[in-house]
Design a protein around this motif. Sequence first.
Motif, PDB file in Angstrom:
ATOM      1  N   GLY A  48       0.799  -1.223   0.000  1.00  0.00           N
ATOM      2  CA  GLY A  48       0.000   0.000   0.000  1.00  0.00           C
ATOM      3  C   GLY A  48       0.825   1.264   0.000  1.00  0.00           C
ATOM      4  N   ALA A  49       2.007   1.219  -0.576  1.00  0.00           N
ATOM      5  CA  ALA A  49       2.921   2.358  -0.548  1.00  0.00           C
ATOM      6  C   ALA A  49       2.320   3.601  -1.201  1.00  0.00           C
ATOM      7  N   VAL A  50       2.722   4.757  -0.675  1.00  0.00           N
ATOM      8  CA  VAL A  50       2.427   6.049  -1.288  1.00  0.00           C
ATOM      9  C   VAL A  50       3.747   6.537  -1.873  1.00  0.00           C
ATOM     10  N   VAL A  51       3.817   6.665  -3.182  1.00  0.00           N
ATOM     11  CA  VAL A  51       5.082   6.918  -3.871  1.00  0.00           C
ATOM     12  C   VAL A  51       5.132   8.344  -4.411  1.00  0.00           C
ATOM     13  N   PHE A  52       6.198   9.060  -4.071  1.00  0.00           N
ATOM     14  CA  PHE A  52       6.477  10.363  -4.666  1.00  0.00           C
ATOM     15  C   PHE A  52       7.493  10.125  -5.775  1.00  0.00           C
ATOM     16  N   LEU A  53       7.059  10.313  -7.020  1.00  0.00           N
ATOM     17  CA  LEU A  53       7.874  10.022  -8.197  1.00  0.00           C
ATOM     18  C   LEU A  53       8.217  11.325  -8.895  1.00  0.00           C
ATOM     19  N   GLY A  54       9.505  11.533  -9.178  1.00  0.00           N
ATOM     20  CA  GLY A  54       9.880  12.774  -9.836  1.00  0.00           C
ATOM     21  C   GLY A  54      11.376  12.925 -10.018  1.00  0.00           C
ATOM     22  N   ASN A  55      11.800  14.176 -10.096  1.00  0.00           N
ATOM     23  CA  ASN A  55      13.200  14.520 -10.305  1.00  0.00           C
ATOM     24  C   ASN A  55      13.833  15.010  -9.001  1.00  0.00           C
ATOM     25  N   SER A  56      14.813  15.903  -9.083  1.00  0.00           N
ATOM     26  CA  SER A  56      15.522  16.340  -7.879  1.00  0.00           C
ATOM     27  C   SER A  56      14.622  17.100  -6.910  1.00  0.00           C
ATOM     28  N   ILE A  57      13.610  17.806  -7.423  1.00  0.00           N
ATOM     29  CA  ILE A  57      12.713  18.542  -6.528  1.00  0.00           C
ATOM     30  C   ILE A  57      11.962  17.566  -5.631  1.00  0.00           C
ATOM     31  N   LEU A  93       4.776   0.046 -10.234  1.00  0.00           N
ATOM     32  CA  LEU A  93       3.408  -0.466 -10.326  1.00  0.00           C
ATOM     33  C   LEU A  93       3.326  -1.948  -9.976  1.00  0.00           C
ATOM     34  N   ALA A  94       4.413  -2.674 -10.164  1.00  0.00           N
ATOM     35  CA  ALA A  94       4.417  -4.103  -9.830  1.00  0.00           C
ATOM     36  C   ALA A  94       4.138  -4.325  -8.349  1.00  0.00           C
ATOM     37  N   ALA A  95       4.463  -3.330  -7.515  1.00  0.00           N
ATOM     38  CA  ALA A  95       4.220  -3.427  -6.071  1.00  0.00           C
ATOM     39  C   ALA A  95       2.817  -2.991  -5.678  1.00  0.00           C
ATOM     40  N   GLN A  96       2.005  -2.581  -6.661  1.00  0.00           N
ATOM     41  CA  GLN A  96       0.619  -2.166  -6.426  1.00  0.00           C
ATOM     42  C   GLN A  96       0.516  -1.086  -5.328  1.00  0.00           C
ATOM     43  N   PRO A  97       1.126   0.074  -5.565  1.00  0.00           N
ATOM     44  CA  PRO A  97       1.018   1.169  -4.584  1.00  0.00           C
ATOM     45  C   PRO A  97      -0.414   1.674  -4.482  1.00  0.00           C
ATOM     46  N   SER A  98      -0.729   2.336  -3.384  1.00  0.00           N
ATOM     47  CA  SER A  98      -2.079   2.878  -3.219  1.00  0.00           C
ATOM     48  C   SER A  98      -2.215   4.251  -3.854  1.00  0.00           C
ATOM     49  N   LYS A  99      -1.103   5.033  -3.870  1.00  0.00           N
ATOM     50  CA  LYS A  99      -1.124   6.375  -4.447  1.00  0.00           C
ATOM     51  C   LYS A  99       0.246   6.680  -5.046  1.00  0.00           C
ATOM     52  N   ILE A 100       0.237   7.471  -6.113  1.00  0.00           N
ATOM     53  CA  ILE A 100       1.472   7.987  -6.689  1.00  0.00           C
ATOM     54  C   ILE A 100       1.318   9.488  -6.859  1.00  0.00           C
ATOM     55  N   PHE A 101       2.268  10.244  -6.336  1.00  0.00           N
ATOM     56  CA  PHE A 101       2.312  11.692  -6.515  1.00  0.00           C
ATOM     57  C   PHE A 101       3.453  11.990  -7.498  1.00  0.00           C
ATOM     58  N   LEU A 102       3.081  12.360  -8.704  1.00  0.00           N
ATOM     59  CA  LEU A 102       4.031  12.556  -9.798  1.00  0.00           C
ATOM     60  C   LEU A 102       4.301  14.039 -10.018  1.00  0.00           C
TER      61      LEU A 102
END
Length: 226
Positions: A48-57, A93-102
């Motif tokens: 159920g991870a919440v993932v922040f996906l992005g660059n250096s910011i 996505l293979a880990a089936q996260p609950s949310k992604i903040f891109l």
Amino acid sequence: MKRLFIGALCGACLLGLLFPARCAAQKFRNDYYDTRRAAHDEEALPSGAVVFLGNSITEQGWWNVLFRDPKVVNRGIGGDNTFGMLDRLPGILAAQPSKIFLMAGINDITGGQSTETIAANIARMADMVHAEAPACRLYVQSVLPVSTKRLAYPYMKGHNARVAPLNERLRALCAERGWCTFVDLVPLVSDADGELRKELTKDGIHLQPAAYMLWRDHLRKQKYLR
């Protein structure tokens, strides 16, 4: 030893920004990128991870500390662009996260990519989330403007004019899809000229801790994340 490692890491983190040509188009790979990606691959995502996906910011935000939640995971890599994030997304996505903040796009802009290409890549990511992890909610966060009053990287001057049109494309993209939400962070951090407030940035693009707290508080206020 720890100080030496941190110093080397911080120096490497700037490579993707100081040499944007190395990250343009599909050329998102470099030594720093490969090191960070290998570390991410070794760190399994919690259920159920919440993932922040992005660059250096994104990378420079201490998200699990800000939200006091071990399920909040940082997947930012300095210098990354939408091509790199597209390449990394299947593993997340293979880990089936609950949310992604891109948050994606500024390195594509400085790398010479068109608004259409950037928006198309983010649309592909949105569709991948829906297809491969349908229970996951995607939050597409706006691209932030830079501060020309404090900008340390001359090659980034003149790119602010492209930020607003890109954000409008991303807003429309989310409106067309029921599984992603556009998060407009620009009003939180902008001055009267529409630039990043100079007191919130270290170098015209990267953020001071106060900006991350504004970011966190907005996500909480909108009930996107506790």
